[in-house]
Design an enzyme around this catalytic site. Sequence first.
Site, PDB file in Angstrom:
ATOM      1  N   PRO A 154       0.827  -1.206   0.000  1.00 41.38           N
ATOM      2  CA  PRO A 154       0.000   0.000   0.000  1.00 41.38           C
ATOM      3  C   PRO A 154       0.862   1.257   0.000  1.00 41.38           C
ATOM      4  O   PRO A 154       1.831   1.362   0.752  1.00 41.38           O
ATOM      5  CB  PRO A 154      -0.799  -0.127   1.304  1.00 41.38           C
ATOM      6  CG  PRO A 154      -0.860  -1.595   1.550  1.00 41.38           C
ATOM      7  CD  PRO A 154       0.459  -2.127   1.081  1.00 41.38           C
ATOM      8  N   GLU A 155       0.527   2.208  -0.873  1.00 41.30           N
ATOM      9  CA  GLU A 155       1.255   3.456  -0.960  1.00 41.30           C
ATOM     10  C   GLU A 155       0.404   4.570  -0.368  1.00 41.30           C
ATOM     11  O   GLU A 155      -0.637   4.313   0.240  1.00 41.30           O
ATOM     12  CB  GLU A 155       1.639   3.715  -2.416  1.00 41.30           C
ATOM     13  CG  GLU A 155       2.549   2.610  -2.976  1.00 41.30           C
ATOM     14  CD  GLU A 155       2.989   2.858  -4.407  1.00 41.30           C
ATOM     15  OE1 GLU A 155       2.752   3.954  -4.937  1.00 41.30           O
ATOM     16  OE2 GLU A 155       3.574   1.942  -5.014  1.00 41.30           O
ATOM     17  N   HIS A 173      -5.353 -14.791  10.268  1.00 40.37           N
ATOM     18  CA  HIS A 173      -4.352 -13.726  10.285  1.00 40.37           C
ATOM     19  C   HIS A 173      -4.849 -12.434  10.940  1.00 40.37           C
ATOM     20  O   HIS A 173      -4.263 -11.376  10.742  1.00 40.37           O
ATOM     21  CB  HIS A 173      -3.883 -13.437   8.855  1.00 40.37           C
ATOM     22  CG  HIS A 173      -3.296 -14.633   8.166  1.00 40.37           C
ATOM     23  ND1 HIS A 173      -2.131 -15.241   8.593  1.00 40.37           N
ATOM     24  CD2 HIS A 173      -3.735 -15.344   7.094  1.00 40.37           C
ATOM     25  CE1 HIS A 173      -1.856 -16.262   7.800  1.00 40.37           C
ATOM     26  NE2 HIS A 173      -2.807 -16.354   6.896  1.00 40.37           N
TER      27      HIS A 173
END
Length: 272
Positions: free
Chosen positions: A2-3, A91
């Site tokens: 992710p940016e 998770h």
Amino acid sequence: MPELPEVETVKRGIAPHLLARRFEKTIVRDLRLRWPVDPNLDALLRGKEVRSVERRAKYVLLRLDTGYLVIHLGMSGRLYLVSANTPVAKHDHLDFLLSDGQVLRYTDPRRFGAVIWIAGDDVSTHKLFASLGPEPLTAEFDAAYLFKRSRKRKVPIKSFLMDAHVVVGVGNIYANEALFMAGISPLREAGSISLARYTRLVVAVKQVLEYAIAQGGTTLKDFVGGDGKPGYFKQELQVYGRGGESCSACQRVLQEIRIAQRTTVFCKVCQK
């Protein structure tokens, strides 16, 4: 990974649900993230109110009365709201139970993300943030700044633009797109670019990032926003992921190479 647009999308998605809420309980199921989670996190957060939800670079910052809860999504992390009775998956490493009954859940299959507590009212001097460059969507990031920082730099402009010490949050996807929009070859040395061309590049970076945020980020594989929805900027990509296809401007074949081990796609005709 992710940016900036993806992290900004997550921040904006969760903020309305967190502001003025208190942490009732924190459940840590796995301490083994990029850096070990503080085993006392529940005691540190319990009863504390979320004063603001911020972003610095690719970190989400929840400001509380006594410090900041800092979250990095790593390569596969997700941060989203669920109801208290939502089943826990393999998770789902952390749950933050809020005073309104909702749960802020952190999920990370690869465990490259981070959940960190930083005490105090200022994170800017912390080692994670002290050497970071300006935010690209602020006035501080302008052509004069980039031009000055780039003098005598021989690194490719794409690497220079992705250096978090120069400017934060311009990751691989958006560096590709901004350089195409500005008509600058990703191979050109940063120090050889004129002030006029940096002016075009700064405009391109801001436009690409702002549009990507408006589209909810870019979903290539794992990313979904705080509302659980994917980002739609992928449909707008001009060069990234399109190596071997036709340039949208001149119809020539887009070139795909590696710069600093990162996939780089550009047009030899349109980008000089």
